[in-house]
Design an enzyme around this catalytic site. Sequence first.
Site, PDB file in Angstrom:
ATOM      1  N   ASP A  24       0.801  -1.230   0.000  1.00 30.37           N
ATOM      2  CA  ASP A  24       0.000   0.000   0.000  1.00 30.37           C
ATOM      3  C   ASP A  24       0.836   1.284   0.000  1.00 30.37           C
ATOM      4  O   ASP A  24       1.969   1.306   0.469  1.00 30.37           O
ATOM      5  CB  ASP A  24      -0.882   0.042   1.256  1.00 30.37           C
ATOM      6  CG  ASP A  24      -2.086  -0.882   1.173  1.00 30.37           C
ATOM      7  OD1 ASP A  24      -2.061  -1.799   0.333  1.00 30.37           O
ATOM      8  OD2 ASP A  24      -3.028  -0.692   1.955  1.00 30.37           O
ATOM      9  N   HIS A  29       3.647  -1.999   3.271  1.00 28.99           N
ATOM     10  CA  HIS A  29       3.644  -0.644   2.700  1.00 28.99           C
ATOM     11  C   HIS A  29       4.979  -0.366   2.009  1.00 28.99           C
ATOM     12  O   HIS A  29       6.039  -0.671   2.568  1.00 28.99           O
ATOM     13  CB  HIS A  29       3.432   0.401   3.797  1.00 28.99           C
ATOM     14  CG  HIS A  29       2.083   0.330   4.450  1.00 28.99           C
ATOM     15  ND1 HIS A  29       1.771  -0.625   5.404  1.00 28.99           N
ATOM     16  CD2 HIS A  29       0.967   1.074   4.260  1.00 28.99           C
ATOM     17  CE1 HIS A  29       0.501  -0.450   5.779  1.00 28.99           C
ATOM     18  NE2 HIS A  29      -0.003   0.564   5.111  1.00 28.99           N
TER      19      HIS A  29
END
Length: 202
Positions: A25, A170
Site C-alpha cells: 500500500d 507498505h
Amino acid sequence: MLTDAENKPVYELDAGRRAVALTIDDGPDPRYTPAVLALLQRYGIRATFFLIGENVVEHAALVREIADCGHHIGNHTWTHPDLRHMSEGAVRDELERTSDLLHRTTGRQPTWFRAPGGDWSPVSLKVAADLGMRNMAWSVDPRDWARPGTSAITDRILKDVRPGSIVLNHDGGGDRSQTVAALKAYLPVLIDSGYFFTAPPN
C-alpha cells in the site's frame, strides 16, 4: 453490477489452498517500490499494489513498471483520507480520479479498491460498486507503517500467516526500509514452508 456479497470487503482468500496474497500500500515510492519489485521478481511473486493517485501523478513510469511486471494495481484513493466522514461526492472524486488516472497510465481499469486504514463506509462501498470495484481488506497486519523494527514485522507475519491470508505491507508513506528488509527475510521462509503467492482474481 456487483452483488451485495461481492461488495463486502474481502478479508481472506480460499483457505483450501496454501495461497497467500501479498498486498503493498501507499506507493509508488521511488526509494522503496523498485526494491520491492526486485524482491518479488527474484521469487516469482505476483502482488497487488494499492496506489495513491497523488503518487501516481509523480511517478507514472514506476506505475507502468509495476503493471509491466504483471502485478495487480488497485485503487487506494487520491489523497489517502478517512472516507468515513466524507460526502458521496467527495468520496467519488477520490476514487474516480484515481481509477481514471490508473487506467490512463496502465491501460487497465482497476478492479479492486482498498479504503485507507481499512476504514470503509456505506458511502465508499456504494461508490466503489458504482465504479465496478470490489473491496480488498487484509487478515495479517504487521503494522509495518509504524516502523516497529524489521524483526517485529517479520515475526508478526510468520506468526499470523495461514492459508488464504491477505498480508498488508507498505512501500510508501515514509521510510519503508524495514518493510523491504522484512520482505527479504520472510518471503523465502513462506516459500520454503510450501506457500505460494497469488493476486486475488480480477
